[in-house]
Write a protein that holds these residues in place. Structure first.
Motif, mmCIF file in Angstrom:
data_model
loop_
_atom_site.group_PDB
_atom_site.id
_atom_site.type_symbol
_atom_site.label_atom_id
_atom_site.label_comp_id
_atom_site.label_asym_id
_atom_site.label_seq_id
_atom_site.Cartn_x
_atom_site.Cartn_y
_atom_site.Cartn_z
ATOM 1 N N LEU A 36 118.426 -106.900 -33.064
ATOM 2 C CA LEU A 36 117.936 -105.542 -32.827
ATOM 3 C C LEU A 36 117.770 -105.290 -31.333
ATOM 4 O O LEU A 36 118.125 -104.217 -30.822
ATOM 5 C CB LEU A 36 116.609 -105.335 -33.557
ATOM 6 C CG LEU A 36 115.911 -103.989 -33.312
ATOM 7 C CD1 LEU A 36 116.783 -102.826 -33.776
ATOM 8 C CD2 LEU A 36 114.556 -103.956 -34.028
ATOM 9 N N LEU A 37 117.230 -106.286 -30.608
ATOM 10 C CA LEU A 37 117.043 -106.121 -29.172
ATOM 11 C C LEU A 37 118.377 -105.947 -28.467
ATOM 12 O O LEU A 37 118.518 -105.081 -27.578
ATOM 13 C CB LEU A 37 116.287 -107.334 -28.610
ATOM 14 C CG LEU A 37 114.763 -107.339 -28.679
ATOM 15 C CD1 LEU A 37 114.239 -107.163 -30.101
ATOM 16 C CD2 LEU A 37 114.190 -108.625 -28.081
ATOM 17 N N ALA A 38 119.359 -106.773 -28.841
ATOM 18 C CA ALA A 38 120.689 -106.681 -28.213
ATOM 19 C C ALA A 38 121.370 -105.364 -28.554
ATOM 20 O O ALA A 38 122.064 -104.758 -27.713
ATOM 21 C CB ALA A 38 121.543 -107.860 -28.673
ATOM 22 N N SER A 53 111.066 -104.567 -25.569
ATOM 23 C CA SER A 53 112.194 -103.859 -26.179
ATOM 24 C C SER A 53 111.739 -102.570 -26.831
ATOM 25 O O SER A 53 112.389 -101.517 -26.693
ATOM 26 C CB SER A 53 112.864 -104.762 -27.217
ATOM 27 O OG SER A 53 113.877 -104.063 -27.904
ATOM 28 N N LEU A 54 110.616 -102.614 -27.534
ATOM 29 C CA LEU A 54 110.104 -101.417 -28.191
ATOM 30 C C LEU A 54 109.738 -100.352 -27.170
ATOM 31 O O LEU A 54 110.087 -99.166 -27.327
ATOM 32 C CB LEU A 54 108.880 -101.797 -29.023
ATOM 33 C CG LEU A 54 108.178 -100.666 -29.766
ATOM 34 C CD1 LEU A 54 109.097 -100.014 -30.782
ATOM 35 C CD2 LEU A 54 106.912 -101.192 -30.463
ATOM 36 N N GLU A 55 109.058 -100.758 -26.106
ATOM 37 C CA GLU A 55 108.692 -99.783 -25.072
ATOM 38 C C GLU A 55 109.937 -99.214 -24.403
ATOM 39 O O GLU A 55 110.008 -98.016 -24.113
ATOM 40 C CB GLU A 55 107.775 -100.434 -24.040
ATOM 41 C CG GLU A 55 107.248 -99.451 -23.008
ATOM 42 C CD GLU A 55 106.203 -100.051 -22.084
ATOM 43 O OE1 GLU A 55 105.924 -99.431 -21.032
ATOM 44 O OE2 GLU A 55 105.663 -101.128 -22.409
ATOM 45 N N GLY A 56 110.958 -100.077 -24.162
ATOM 46 C CA GLY A 56 112.203 -99.585 -23.582
ATOM 47 C C GLY A 56 112.880 -98.569 -24.480
ATOM 48 O O GLY A 56 113.386 -97.529 -24.011
ATOM 49 N N GLU A 57 112.909 -98.816 -25.788
ATOM 50 C CA GLU A 57 113.512 -97.870 -26.721
ATOM 51 C C GLU A 57 112.769 -96.547 -26.724
ATOM 52 O O GLU A 57 113.371 -95.466 -26.768
ATOM 53 C CB GLU A 57 113.516 -98.475 -28.123
ATOM 54 C CG GLU A 57 114.038 -97.571 -29.214
ATOM 55 C CD GLU A 57 115.525 -97.276 -29.103
ATOM 56 O OE1 GLU A 57 115.998 -96.362 -29.819
ATOM 57 O OE2 GLU A 57 116.211 -97.943 -28.301
ATOM 58 N N LEU A 58 111.431 -96.584 -26.669
ATOM 59 C CA LEU A 58 110.651 -95.350 -26.651
ATOM 60 C C LEU A 58 110.855 -94.576 -25.345
ATOM 61 O O LEU A 58 110.910 -93.340 -25.347
ATOM 62 C CB LEU A 58 109.169 -95.693 -26.845
ATOM 63 C CG LEU A 58 108.798 -96.220 -28.234
ATOM 64 C CD1 LEU A 58 107.373 -96.762 -28.246
ATOM 65 C CD2 LEU A 58 108.942 -95.131 -29.296
ATOM 66 N N LEU A 116 114.752 -103.189 -21.472
ATOM 67 C CA LEU A 116 115.635 -103.650 -22.541
ATOM 68 C C LEU A 116 116.418 -104.884 -22.104
ATOM 69 O O LEU A 116 116.621 -105.815 -22.901
ATOM 70 C CB LEU A 116 116.590 -102.526 -22.952
ATOM 71 C CG LEU A 116 115.933 -101.339 -23.672
ATOM 72 C CD1 LEU A 116 116.934 -100.219 -23.883
ATOM 73 C CD2 LEU A 116 115.365 -101.784 -25.015
ATOM 74 N N ARG A 117 116.839 -104.910 -20.857
ATOM 75 C CA ARG A 117 117.603 -106.057 -20.363
ATOM 76 C C ARG A 117 116.720 -107.304 -20.332
ATOM 77 O O ARG A 117 117.117 -108.378 -20.802
ATOM 78 C CB ARG A 117 118.137 -105.766 -18.966
ATOM 79 C CG ARG A 117 119.038 -106.887 -18.420
ATOM 80 C CD ARG A 117 119.428 -106.654 -16.958
ATOM 81 N NE ARG A 117 120.146 -105.402 -16.786
ATOM 82 C CZ ARG A 117 119.691 -104.360 -16.088
ATOM 83 N NH1 ARG A 117 118.499 -104.431 -15.488
ATOM 84 N NH2 ARG A 117 120.400 -103.257 -15.967
ATOM 85 N N SER A 118 115.509 -107.188 -19.778
ATOM 86 C CA SER A 118 114.631 -108.362 -19.680
ATOM 87 C C SER A 118 114.190 -108.843 -21.069
ATOM 88 O O SER A 118 114.018 -110.044 -21.282
ATOM 89 C CB SER A 118 113.400 -108.042 -18.833
ATOM 90 O OG SER A 118 112.584 -107.062 -19.459
ATOM 91 N N SER A 119 114.057 -107.904 -22.018
ATOM 92 C CA SER A 119 113.640 -108.314 -23.366
ATOM 93 C C SER A 119 114.700 -109.193 -24.015
ATOM 94 O O SER A 119 114.376 -110.189 -24.667
ATOM 95 C CB SER A 119 113.344 -107.089 -24.233
ATOM 96 O OG SER A 119 114.530 -106.407 -24.589
#
Length: 880
Positions: A870-872, A828-833, A847-850
């Protein structure tokens, strides 16, 4: 400082210390820097306190010179002790940091040694039930290593006795109390008329008692008295007084034969002690290193002993030896003696005169650089040359065999890795090296124990120098290390004994007895051949040729003072010393001696195997989502464990059964079982943590909060098992899920007061951020920190602080190979970055897989529950 109530310490003029000692109460401030906690020991010249150093924020020992003994001579002794010990940094010697003054009081600051002295340990034994031979050999080896280090620096101790042999929390010996120690090159080897006899009467060498010149052999005599006492349960000469004991030693040429006092004493050991206790110094070992060599070899060759012969014979012998002695003296002194620690991150090889032969900086110093006897009889040093702070992995697990004189690498051996057995974990392992002559052929086999950094997998590898063969001995979901070896099953070959924590089995400790298959003497197999044993929760992975002879789960909440197992071949018993009670003794079949059974040994072993098999089946069914069948399998296993008389395994199976009942929806019955376990177990905090964690994972937040609080309210500190920080973290997450972040901050304050020695700074940084305070990433994690969750928080708080997303993305990706846990959070963090750097298409799948993985994993790890919103939120924001 005499800590032995059976001995008398004499000071200047032969005066005895006064009986009454004024002690400082616990909680008293001392010297505006220290807080006195409790008394560690008292003696004729000083009192030693445990104290908290507010400047260094750690516990230290304070050795305060008694006011009634504050004489110029006593001050010289204390200053001498500081001056000598500050020069010595060695794992077998108590570290002294400084000498200080507070008002009229002079004191030393010293390393805290947790395990008490050998006096307290020997108090558990008697002449009828003396200390196990294996324990004596281990203690003697460590004491001689310390003496060898002192003597190599030209220092005599002069007061070797049980009270000055301190034991660490792991049960290893450290030499202490250097108030009587002297440098050999100084003109102080003879006791002066003013000082009279210094030392403790029962352990003085004859020459020291007579005020004659003393050298290293005097310390060896004193250690010989200690060894005799450990083996026989009594001093060599039993009289009505300390002075009488000394007089008997002065007039008797020979000490009693240990084999007559204790039949199972090995001949070589009795011979070694007899040589240490020779009346004349020239008949003793010439050095601690020479005695240590025989002790490690477990062999004492027949040597020439001086006798009262005709003067002509003596003259001839003396003449023929003189030239050789002069020529060899310099050569012997320059030969390798031992390895010492060189600061925090380095080692140094020294010769027999204490001079440096070679050194290596920035390496793992502990559990590494182990001298051993190689296949051709030469001494070698085994070491992993990895930089300090860097774990080994499959491609870097290279064992170097070094030439001890030069430090040159003579051979490199690639050690097989079992990291592939744990693919969900990073390939990062730390290690320790042990040596043991498993087949008594004069060559030391090496046992290499690897433990994951920072989580639970571990494995043990055997290296056979004679055949240059490596094989994996043991694979486990826990940290097991070598603890000894002996022939348990009577097949003529030693089994390897491993002791360690079962992280996935409630953090309960256990002993594994591992057969070596194929045998050590089988030369027909290739270098990597051999059948590995698996821990009892993984044993089915080993197939039909499982070389795990047995596994003994130890009682919960035990603190063992040593990481070695004492072996009594005569009684066929294995003993583990406990800090707060007598030794825990197993028979050679792995059953507790204090829990006998009317069952035939074969039937009892069969029931134990059935219990372990039922445990594995129940765990498999739980993981497969069939808790109903798991309950039945675990009930059957519990019955087998009870019939076999295995209370620790019985308790663990009941804990698993309660989890299965929760998973099956039988909440009331499960909580009834947890309550019963809570009331009866010595490990109640672990029971509470189990209940809380599983309730939490099922979403029962109210009951989870109750059980987390219950776990935190039991005891001031954990004797064993996991840190209370895990229980605190669970409570914080429950409160956070319920929107009570401010209350979570209050719980952090309470925890800091109740458990001052357990660090909760990262948890506070995370909770503060969730409570709306500014992010403090530097408090959440520091480079070199060990928990993946803390590392994740560090990145999140840096992102919240406004750090550059491009830089953070590169750092997150660089950190991924070392990540073992909470991969979904890092996704999720890597997806956000990625999203913040304009890479939306690459961000969306992560983000979806997280979110999907976190929703699935929260059923087994409730940590995901508090992070899932937070992930959602991130996924929803990117989709909108």
């Amino acid at each position: 400082m005499s800590q032995n109530p059976r001995t008398e310490s004499l000071g200047p003029g032969g005066a005895k210390p006064p009986g009454r000692i004024e002690l400082i109460a616990g909680g008293t401030e001392f010297g505006q820097r220290f807080e006195v906690l409790d008394v560690l020991g008292t003696g004729g010249y000083a009192v030693v306190y445990r104290a908290f150093d507010r400047t260094l924020e750690r516990e230290v020992a304070l050795k305060l010179l008694r006011q009634d003994r504050l004489s110029p001579t006593a001050l010289r002794r204390l200053r001498r002790e500081a001056a000598i010990a500050r020069d010595v940094v060695h794992p077998r010697i108590v570290r002294i940091f400084d000498i200080e003054e507070a008002g009229d009081t002079v004191f030393l600051t010293m390393e805290v040694v947790e395990g008490g002295s050998l006096v307290e340990r020997l108090a558990h034994y008697t002449a009828d039930r003396p200390a196990p031979i294996a324990a004596v050999v281990a203690w003697a080896t460590q004491a001689l290593e310390g003496l060898a280090a002192l003597h190599a620096l030209g220092i005599l101790h002069r007061d070797i006795k049980p009270g000055n042999l301190l034991l660490t929390g792991d049960g290893e010996v450290k030499l202490s109390d250097f108030g009587l120690a002297l440098h050999l090159e100084r003109d102080e080897t003879r006791a002066t008329t003013h000082e009279a006899v210094l030392g403790t009467l029962e352990y003085l060498s004859p020459e020291q008692a007579l005020g004659q010149d003393v050298d290293a052999r005097s310390d060896l005599y004193s250690l010989g008295v200690v060894l005799f006492e450990m083996i026989a349960g009594r001093l060599p000469f039993v009289t009505q007084s300390s002075l009488g004991s000394l007089l008997e030693r002065l007039k008797n040429e020979r000490v009693p034969d240990l084999r007559e006092l204790r039949a199972e004493t090995p001949t070589w050991l009795a011979g070694l002690v007899a040589r240490l206790l020779a009346r004349r110094p020239e008949e003793r070992y010439p050095s601690a290193e020479a005695a240590l060599a025989d002790l490690r070899a477990q062999s004492v060759p027949v040597r020439w002993r001086p006798q009262r012969r005709a003067w002509l014979t003596a003259a001839v012998v003396a003449t023929s030896l003189a030239a050789a002695t002069v020529g060899a003296r310099g050569y012997t002194g320059s030969r390798f003696s031992h390895i010492v620690l060189d600061g925090e991150l380095g080692v140094r090889a020294v010769d027999q005169r204490g001079r440096t032969l070679w050194n290596r900086e920035d390496v793992h110093p502990r559990g590494n650089f182990v001298p051993f006897r190689s296949a051709n009889g030469d001494l070698r040093v085994a070491a992993f040359l990895a930089p300090a702070g860097v774990a080994l992995h499959r491609s870097t697990s290279i064992l170097h065999l070094l030439e001890p004189q030069t430090g040159e690498s003579l051979e490199e051996i690639l050690i097989p890795s079992s990291a592939t057995q744990f693919l969900d974990f990073s390939d990062t392992y730390y290690f320790s090296i042990d040596r043991w002559d498993l087949d008594a052929d004069g060559v030391d086999e090496l046992i290499l124990s690897f433990v994951h950094d920072p989580y639970y997998p571990g494995y043990v590898v055997l290296y056979e120098p004679r055949l240059r063969r490596t094989r994996t001995l043991f694979v486990s979901a826990g940290h097991h290390r070598f603890a000894g070896a002996t022939d348990l099953d009577g097949d003529g070959q030693a089994e390897v004994l491993l002791l360690g924590i079962n992280n996935r089995m409630g953090w309960m400790e256990g002993v594994a007895a591992v057969q070596i298959q194929p045998r050590l003497d089988d030369p027909t197999l290739n270098r990597l051949s051999g059948s590995a044993a698996y821990g009892p929760d993984l044993a089915d992975m080993g197939g039909t040729r499982q070389p795990l002879l047995w596994y003994a789960l130890l009682p919960p909440s035990q603190r063992f003072t040593e990481r070695t197992i004492q072996i009594d071949v005569t009684r066929r018993q294995l003993a583990l010393d406990r800090q707060d009670s007598g030794p825990l003794v197993l028979d050679f079949d792995g059953f507790r001696v204090d829990l006998p059974s009317a069952l035939a040994p074969a039937r009892r072993s069969q029931l134990r195997d059935e219990a372990w098999k039922g445990m594995r089946e129940g765990s498999r069914l739980l993981a497969a989502g069939d808790p109903g069948l798991a309950v039945a399998a675990l009930e059957s296993a519990t019955g087998a464990a009870r019939a076999a008389g295995l209370p620790a395994l019985d308790e663990w199976l009941q804990r698993l059964g309660a989890q299965a009942l929760l998973e099956a929806g039988e909440t009331t019955e499960a909580l009834t079982r947890y309550d019963a376990l809570w009331s009866s177990s010595a490990d109640a905090p672990e029971i509470a943590y189990d209940a809380a964690r599983y309730l939490h994972a099922l979403g029962n937040l109210r009951q989870a909060e109750f059980w987390y609080r219950r776990g935190l309210g039991t005891g001031a500190s954990a004797l064993s098992g996991r840190s209370r920080i895990y229980t605190l973290r669970g409570l914080l997450f429950v409160l956070g899920e319920r929107g009570r972040w401010q209350e979570a901050l209050t719980e952090l304050d309470r925890f800091a007061q109740a458990y001052p020695n357990q660090e909760s700074v990262p948890e506070r940084a995370y909770v503060e951020w969730r409570a709306g305070r500014p992010p403090r990433p530097e408090a959440a994690f520091t480079p070199g920190g060990f928990q993946d969750l803390h590392r994740y928080w560090w990145f999140e708080l840096r992102l919240a602080r406004g750090d550059d997303p491009v830089t953070l993305l590169a750092e997150v990706r660089a950190a991924r190979p070392a990540i073992s846990e909470y991969v979904a959070l890092f996704d999720s963090l890597e997806g956000e970055l990625l999203a913040r750097t304009g890479q939306r298409d690459a961000a969306l799948p992560l983000l979806r897989s997280s979110v999907e993985d976190a929703r699935r994993l929260q059923r087994t790890d409730p940590t995901y529950r508090v992070h899932l919103p937070l992930l959602a939120e991130r996924l929803a924001a990117l989709r909108s």
